[in-house]
Design a protein around this motif. Structure first.
Motif, PDB file in Angstrom:
ATOM      1  N   PRO A 168      12.890  49.095  24.015  1.00 13.91           N
ATOM      2  CA  PRO A 168      13.272  47.901  24.777  1.00 13.91           C
ATOM      3  C   PRO A 168      13.569  46.731  23.830  1.00 13.91           C
ATOM      4  O   PRO A 168      12.939  46.587  22.784  1.00 13.91           O
ATOM      5  N   GLY A 169      14.559  45.949  24.211  1.00 15.24           N
ATOM      6  CA  GLY A 169      14.954  44.824  23.373  1.00 15.24           C
ATOM      7  C   GLY A 169      16.118  45.158  22.445  1.00 15.24           C
ATOM      8  O   GLY A 169      16.703  44.276  21.839  1.00 15.24           O
ATOM      9  N   THR A 170      16.439  46.455  22.327  1.00 11.00           N
ATOM     10  CA  THR A 170      17.594  46.853  21.520  1.00 11.00           C
ATOM     11  C   THR A 170      18.765  47.121  22.466  1.00 11.00           C
ATOM     12  O   THR A 170      18.608  47.099  23.680  1.00 11.00           O
ATOM     13  N   SER A 171      19.908  47.371  21.909  1.00 11.22           N
ATOM     14  CA  SER A 171      21.116  47.566  22.701  1.00 11.22           C
ATOM     15  C   SER A 171      21.164  48.967  23.315  1.00 11.22           C
ATOM     16  O   SER A 171      21.224  49.958  22.597  1.00 11.22           O
ATOM     17  N   MET A 172      21.169  49.012  24.644  1.00  9.17           N
ATOM     18  CA  MET A 172      21.287  50.287  25.358  1.00  9.17           C
ATOM     19  C   MET A 172      22.621  50.939  25.012  1.00  9.17           C
ATOM     20  O   MET A 172      22.702  52.146  24.782  1.00  9.17           O
ATOM     21  N   GLN A 173      23.686  50.120  24.968  1.00 11.83           N
ATOM     22  CA  GLN A 173      25.013  50.664  24.675  1.00 11.83           C
ATOM     23  C   GLN A 173      25.043  51.291  23.286  1.00 11.83           C
ATOM     24  O   GLN A 173      25.572  52.384  23.108  1.00 11.83           O
ATOM     25  N   ALA A 174      24.479  50.624  22.308  1.00  7.59           N
ATOM     26  CA  ALA A 174      24.453  51.172  20.950  1.00  7.59           C
ATOM     27  C   ALA A 174      23.663  52.482  20.921  1.00  7.59           C
ATOM     28  O   ALA A 174      24.054  53.435  20.237  1.00  7.59           O
ATOM     29  N   TRP A 175      22.550  52.537  21.650  1.00  7.68           N
ATOM     30  CA  TRP A 175      21.740  53.747  21.703  1.00  7.68           C
ATOM     31  C   TRP A 175      22.533  54.897  22.324  1.00  7.68           C
ATOM     32  O   TRP A 175      22.541  56.014  21.815  1.00  7.68           O
ATOM     33  N   LEU A 176      23.251  54.608  23.411  1.00  9.10           N
ATOM     34  CA  LEU A 176      24.065  55.636  24.063  1.00  9.10           C
ATOM     35  C   LEU A 176      25.216  56.092  23.158  1.00  9.10           C
ATOM     36  O   LEU A 176      25.543  57.278  23.102  1.00  9.10           O
ATOM     37  N   PHE A 177      25.837  55.137  22.439  1.00  9.18           N
ATOM     38  CA  PHE A 177      26.902  55.492  21.500  1.00  9.18           C
ATOM     39  C   PHE A 177      26.362  56.430  20.419  1.00  9.18           C
ATOM     40  O   PHE A 177      27.033  57.381  20.017  1.00  9.18           O
ATOM     41  N   THR A 178      25.167  56.162  19.947  1.00 16.59           N
ATOM     42  CA  THR A 178      24.560  56.999  18.912  1.00 16.59           C
ATOM     43  C   THR A 178      24.334  58.413  19.431  1.00 16.59           C
ATOM     44  O   THR A 178      24.634  59.396  18.736  1.00 16.59           O
ATOM     45  N   ILE A 179      23.819  58.524  20.638  1.00 15.85           N
ATOM     46  CA  ILE A 179      23.592  59.848  21.240  1.00 15.85           C
ATOM     47  C   ILE A 179      24.918  60.592  21.380  1.00 15.85           C
ATOM     48  O   ILE A 179      25.040  61.762  21.011  1.00 15.85           O
ATOM     49  N   LEU A 180      25.940  59.907  21.891  1.00 15.22           N
ATOM     50  CA  LEU A 180      27.249  60.531  22.077  1.00 15.22           C
ATOM     51  C   LEU A 180      27.832  60.969  20.737  1.00 15.22           C
ATOM     52  O   LEU A 180      28.326  62.086  20.594  1.00 15.22           O
ATOM     53  N   ARG A 181      27.767  60.100  19.749  1.00 13.90           N
ATOM     54  CA  ARG A 181      28.306  60.408  18.415  1.00 13.90           C
ATOM     55  C   ARG A 181      27.597  61.625  17.820  1.00 13.90           C
ATOM     56  O   ARG A 181      28.239  62.529  17.289  1.00 13.90           O
ATOM     57  N   ASN A 182      26.285  61.650  17.900  1.00 13.54           N
ATOM     58  CA  ASN A 182      25.533  62.774  17.352  1.00 13.54           C
ATOM     59  C   ASN A 182      25.883  64.078  18.072  1.00 13.54           C
ATOM     60  O   ASN A 182      26.015  65.129  17.441  1.00 13.54           O
ATOM     61  N   ASP A 183      26.067  64.006  19.371  1.00 15.26           N
ATOM     62  CA  ASP A 183      26.451  65.186  20.146  1.00 15.26           C
ATOM     63  C   ASP A 183      27.843  65.657  19.720  1.00 15.26           C
ATOM     64  O   ASP A 183      28.079  66.850  19.548  1.00 15.26           O
ATOM     65  N   PHE A 184      28.764  64.714  19.542  1.00 19.47           N
ATOM     66  CA  PHE A 184      30.115  65.057  19.104  1.00 19.47           C
ATOM     67  C   PHE A 184      30.081  65.744  17.732  1.00 19.47           C
ATOM     68  O   PHE A 184      30.730  66.770  17.520  1.00 19.47           O
ATOM     69  N   LEU A 185      29.310  65.192  16.807  1.00 15.97           N
ATOM     70  CA  LEU A 185      29.230  65.775  15.459  1.00 15.97           C
ATOM     71  C   LEU A 185      28.610  67.166  15.491  1.00 15.97           C
ATOM     72  O   LEU A 185      29.056  68.064  14.773  1.00 15.97           O
ATOM     73  N   THR A 186      27.608  67.361  16.335  1.00 16.54           N
ATOM     74  CA  THR A 186      26.995  68.683  16.479  1.00 16.54           C
ATOM     75  C   THR A 186      28.015  69.686  16.999  1.00 16.54           C
ATOM     76  O   THR A 186      28.135  70.806  16.479  1.00 16.54           O
ATOM     77  N   GLN A 187      28.778  69.284  18.005  1.00 17.33           N
ATOM     78  CA  GLN A 187      29.809  70.175  18.552  1.00 17.33           C
ATOM     79  C   GLN A 187      30.907  70.445  17.521  1.00 17.33           C
ATOM     80  O   GLN A 187      31.416  71.572  17.448  1.00 17.33           O
ATOM     81  N   ALA A 188      31.266  69.434  16.746  1.00 19.38           N
ATOM     82  CA  ALA A 188      32.306  69.616  15.729  1.00 19.38           C
ATOM     83  C   ALA A 188      31.858  70.637  14.684  1.00 19.38           C
ATOM     84  O   ALA A 188      32.661  71.463  14.225  1.00 19.38           O
ATOM     85  N   ARG A 189      30.601  70.583  14.311  1.00 20.85           N
ATOM     86  CA  ARG A 189      30.077  71.566  13.342  1.00 20.85           C
ATOM     87  C   ARG A 189      30.158  72.984  13.911  1.00 20.85           C
ATOM     88  O   ARG A 189      30.479  73.922  13.199  1.00 20.85           O
ATOM     89  N   ARG A 190      29.882  73.114  15.199  1.00 22.81           N
ATOM     90  CA  ARG A 190      29.952  74.430  15.835  1.00 22.81           C
ATOM     91  C   ARG A 190      31.382  74.949  15.902  1.00 22.81           C
ATOM     92  O   ARG A 190      31.619  76.145  15.839  1.00 22.81           O
ATOM     93  N   ARG A 191      32.324  74.037  16.069  1.00 21.03           N
ATOM     94  CA  ARG A 191      33.728  74.433  16.243  1.00 21.03           C
ATOM     95  C   ARG A 191      34.442  74.755  14.935  1.00 21.03           C
ATOM     96  O   ARG A 191      35.604  75.140  14.959  1.00 21.03           O
ATOM     97  N   ARG A 192      33.788  74.573  13.824  1.00 21.57           N
ATOM     98  CA  ARG A 192      34.442  74.816  12.533  1.00 21.57           C
ATOM     99  C   ARG A 192      34.971  76.236  12.412  1.00 21.57           C
ATOM    100  O   ARG A 192      35.922  76.490  11.687  1.00 21.57           O
ATOM    101  N   ARG A 193      34.369  77.145  13.126  1.00 17.86           N
ATOM    102  CA  ARG A 193      34.808  78.538  13.060  1.00 17.86           C
ATOM    103  C   ARG A 193      36.010  78.806  13.962  1.00 17.86           C
ATOM    104  O   ARG A 193      36.620  79.856  13.883  1.00 17.86           O
ATOM    105  N   GLU A 194      36.339  77.857  14.817  1.00 18.51           N
ATOM    106  CA  GLU A 194      37.460  78.033  15.726  1.00 18.51           C
ATOM    107  C   GLU A 194      38.783  77.737  15.020  1.00 18.51           C
ATOM    108  O   GLU A 194      38.821  77.061  14.007  1.00 18.51           O
ATOM    109  N   VAL A 195      39.868  78.220  15.585  1.00 20.31           N
ATOM    110  CA  VAL A 195      41.198  77.963  15.043  1.00 20.31           C
ATOM    111  C   VAL A 195      41.550  76.509  15.312  1.00 20.31           C
ATOM    112  O   VAL A 195      41.444  76.029  16.435  1.00 20.31           O
TER     113      VAL A 195
END
Length: 183
Positions: free
Chosen positions: A52-79
């Motif tokens: 509490p007291g920190t930016s909810m939007q920044a926290w959500l952006f961080t979660i989304l970014r981390n999820d995107f990077l995790t998925q990107a690592r998984r997709r490296r084997r794809e064409v």
């Protein structure tokens, strides 16, 4: 689990921004919607970890970014289709000049390294501060400024931006102005 109304409002107001960021990262509206949904579900299940007291939007952006990077690592084997040659074959080219310019910008953005693209989009498109962007990206402000500078320079290069000719009215507006300027 009971969620306070203010927390609900903060999360709901962040959705359009999360979606825009997810679209710019993934290049796909469908994938972006999946990323936003996943980020919100993870946030709800980990709401006790939000400070509490920190930016909810920044926290959500961080979660989304981390999820995107995790998925990107998984997709490296794809064409991959980095040049978009396959995508160009299945795409219908738009008729409007502004749409073409927008498409050119999206293609140029997709050629930027992810760290530069996300820094540029968070600051320029989302209007976040350098401080919040640095927090989301897990780095310092100087690194964010450097990434944004390199991203802008590379975009100008990719788009063949000429400040003498590319600022101000476009070709059609100039032609109309000159045509009506003569008596």
């Amino acid at each position: 689990m009971t969620i306070e109304n203010s927390t609900k409002e903060e999360m709901l107001s962040a959705i359009p921004h999360l979606r825009a960021f997810a679209i710019s990262l993934s290049g796909s509206v469908d994938r972006a919607d999946d990323l936003v949904q996943s980020a919100l579900l993870k946030a709800l299940s980990n709401l006790d970890k939000f400070q509490p007291g920190t930016s909810m939007q920044a926290w959500l952006f961080t979660i989304l970014r981390n999820d995107f990077l995790t998925q990107a690592r998984r997709r490296r084997r794809e064409v991959e289709d980095p040049e978009g040659s396959w995508a160009e074959k299945v795409a219908v080219m738009p008729a409007q000049g502004a749409r073409l310019d927008f498409d050119d910008m999206l293609k140029a953005l997709s050629k930027l390294p992810v760290d530069q693209r996300e820094a540029l989009l968070l600051v320029s498109a989302e209007g976040l501060s350098y401080e919040d962007t640095a927090r989301i990206c897990g780095t310092n402000i100087g690194t964010i400024k450097s990434r944004i500078n390199r991203a802008r320079s590379r975009l100008a290069e990719l788009l063949k931006f000429d400040p003498d000719n590319d600022l101000g009215p476009d070709r059609l507006v100039k032609a109309a102005l000159f045509m009506h300027a003569e008596p």
